[in-house]
Design a protein around this motif. Structure first.
Motif, short mmCIF file in Angstrom:
data_model
loop_
_atom_site.label_atom_id
_atom_site.label_comp_id
_atom_site.label_asym_id
_atom_site.label_seq_id
_atom_site.Cartn_x
_atom_site.Cartn_y
_atom_site.Cartn_z
N PHE A 94 -23.27 -16.08 -12.23
CA PHE A 94 -22.35 -17.20 -12.34
C PHE A 94 -21.85 -17.58 -10.95
N GLN A 95 -22.79 -17.93 -10.08
CA GLN A 95 -22.48 -18.50 -8.78
C GLN A 95 -22.79 -19.99 -8.81
N LEU A 96 -22.40 -20.69 -7.76
CA LEU A 96 -22.70 -22.12 -7.70
C LEU A 96 -24.20 -22.37 -7.82
N CYS A 97 -25.00 -21.49 -7.21
CA CYS A 97 -26.45 -21.68 -7.27
C CYS A 97 -27.03 -21.28 -8.62
N CYS B 59 -25.67 -29.18 -6.76
CA CYS B 59 -26.90 -28.39 -6.76
C CYS B 59 -27.57 -28.44 -5.39
N LEU B 60 -27.67 -29.64 -4.83
CA LEU B 60 -28.26 -29.78 -3.50
C LEU B 60 -27.44 -29.04 -2.45
N LEU B 61 -26.13 -29.14 -2.58
CA LEU B 61 -25.26 -28.44 -1.63
C LEU B 61 -25.49 -26.94 -1.70
N GLY B 62 -25.59 -26.41 -2.92
CA GLY B 62 -25.85 -24.98 -3.07
C GLY B 62 -27.18 -24.57 -2.49
N GLY B 63 -28.18 -25.45 -2.62
CA GLY B 63 -29.49 -25.15 -2.07
C GLY B 63 -29.53 -25.21 -0.56
N VAL B 64 -28.77 -26.14 0.02
CA VAL B 64 -28.78 -26.32 1.47
C VAL B 64 -27.86 -25.32 2.17
N ALA B 65 -26.66 -25.12 1.62
CA ALA B 65 -25.65 -24.32 2.30
C ALA B 65 -26.08 -22.87 2.51
N VAL B 66 -26.89 -22.35 1.59
CA VAL B 66 -27.28 -20.94 1.69
C VAL B 66 -28.09 -20.67 2.95
N PHE B 67 -28.75 -21.71 3.48
CA PHE B 67 -29.57 -21.50 4.66
C PHE B 67 -28.73 -21.45 5.94
N ASP C 173 -26.48 -19.18 6.15
CA ASP C 173 -26.37 -17.73 6.25
C ASP C 173 -27.31 -17.12 5.21
N THR C 174 -28.50 -16.76 5.64
CA THR C 174 -29.53 -16.31 4.70
C THR C 174 -29.46 -14.81 4.40
N SER C 175 -28.43 -14.14 4.89
CA SER C 175 -28.33 -12.69 4.65
C SER C 175 -28.23 -12.38 3.15
N GLY C 176 -27.61 -13.29 2.40
CA GLY C 176 -27.46 -13.06 0.97
C GLY C 176 -28.75 -13.24 0.18
N LEU C 177 -29.80 -13.71 0.84
CA LEU C 177 -31.08 -13.91 0.16
C LEU C 177 -31.96 -12.66 0.20
N ASN C 178 -31.56 -11.68 0.98
CA ASN C 178 -32.39 -10.50 1.18
C ASN C 178 -31.95 -9.35 0.28
N TYR C 179 -32.94 -8.69 -0.33
CA TYR C 179 -32.71 -7.58 -1.25
C TYR C 179 -33.55 -6.38 -0.82
N PRO C 180 -33.20 -5.19 -1.30
CA PRO C 180 -34.02 -4.01 -1.00
C PRO C 180 -35.45 -4.13 -1.52
N TRP D 290 -35.33 -16.58 -2.40
CA TRP D 290 -35.74 -17.72 -1.58
C TRP D 290 -36.34 -18.82 -2.45
N THR D 291 -37.18 -18.43 -3.39
CA THR D 291 -37.81 -19.42 -4.27
C THR D 291 -36.77 -20.17 -5.09
N TRP D 292 -35.78 -19.43 -5.58
CA TRP D 292 -34.72 -20.03 -6.39
C TRP D 292 -34.01 -21.14 -5.62
N HIS D 293 -33.64 -20.86 -4.38
CA HIS D 293 -32.86 -21.84 -3.62
C HIS D 293 -33.72 -23.01 -3.14
N ILE D 294 -34.99 -22.77 -2.90
CA ILE D 294 -35.89 -23.89 -2.60
C ILE D 294 -36.05 -24.76 -3.84
N LEU D 295 -36.11 -24.12 -5.01
CA LEU D 295 -36.21 -24.87 -6.26
C LEU D 295 -34.97 -25.72 -6.49
N LEU D 296 -33.80 -25.23 -6.07
CA LEU D 296 -32.58 -26.02 -6.19
C LEU D 296 -32.71 -27.33 -5.42
#
Length: 240
Positions: free
Chosen positions: A54-57, A87-95, A97-104, A113-119
């Motif tokens: 339940f985030q903006l994205c 939706c566009l703002l959520g897709g653009v703003a994440v870039f 600071d992309t640290s939140g896109l990285n997982y173990p 990454w795919t999710w936010h590009i899809l946004l």
């Protein structure tokens, strides 16, 4: 066969209805897969509330799933306005600071990454659908040119109300579920320090809660700028 045709004509009359709903279903399926990996692979059976969807994205997924079933024109226009702005703002703003896109797990990183590009693609597609609706209104409504100039912001205002309602729901989740673990929906949990770039630098100056409120206001402003850009594009495209 007749019943099936009637169902399709009622809820999926256009290609956009089908594509949006399909995207919503695919996003939901991928979100379930993500939650399973986070819980059973990384969490060893313990749910991590930090990744509660339940985030903006995440909201566009719910919007896409609801879109075909909501047939009232003002409601559909509100949802489209939400997609082309928030939706566009959520897709653009994440870039920023992309640290939140990285997982173990690499697969989760690819998913993020795919999710936010899809946004971004969804926002652009919604813009095309929205522009066609405006063009259709211009042909079907008497004095539509006057109406489109006097009421161009109403869908955005409704979309902003939707966003603020989501903020309220996010805060309810934050305050009611934080006893089970770290949770920071919409990044506005008052019990946690603001983490978003730029806004976290305001915390030592004005405090955490004012920084959160400024963050919410800035999100609305950023979405509004996207909406203004779209309206400019629409007027250039359909200027007679």
């Amino acid at each position: 066969m007749t019943g099936r045709s009637s169902f399709i004509e009622t809820y999926f009359p256009g290609l956009s209805d089908r594509i949006f709903f399909l995207c919503g279903v695919l996003m939901l399926g991928s979100e379930v897969w993500k939650q399973c990996l986070l819980t059973f692979v990384l969490g060893h059976g313990t749910y991590n509330w930090w990744y509660f969807p339940f985030q903006l994205c995440s909201i566009p997924m719910y919007v896409l799933l609801a879109y075909p079933w909501l047939r009232r024109e003002s409601t559909r226009r509100m949802l489209l306005a939400f997609l082309i702005s928030y939706c566009l703002l959520g897709g653009v703003a994440v870039f920023a600071d992309t640290s939140g896109l990285n997982y173990p797990l690499p697969s989760l990183t690819v998913h993020s990454w795919t999710w936010h590009i899809l946004l971004l693609l969804i926002g652009l597609s919604a813009g095309i659908v929205y522009s066609r609706r405006l063009d259709a209104d211009a042909k079907n409504i008497i004095f539509s040119r006057t109406l489109s100039h006097s009421l161009p912001l109403r869908p955005f205002f409704h979309a902003t109300l939707l966003y603020l309602c989501c903020c309220l729901a996010a805060e309810v989740f934050n305050l009611s579920l934080d006893r089970f673990g770290l949770i920071n929906m919409f990044y506005i949990n008052p019990h946690l320090q603001m983490q978003q770039v730029v806004f976290r630098d305001l915390v030592p100056i004005i405090g955490n809660l004012p920084a959160i409120l400024i963050y919410i206001a800035a999100t609305c402003l950023g979405a509004f700028l996207f909406f203004l850009i779209w309206n400019l594009i629409f007027r250039l495209m359909f200027r007679k």
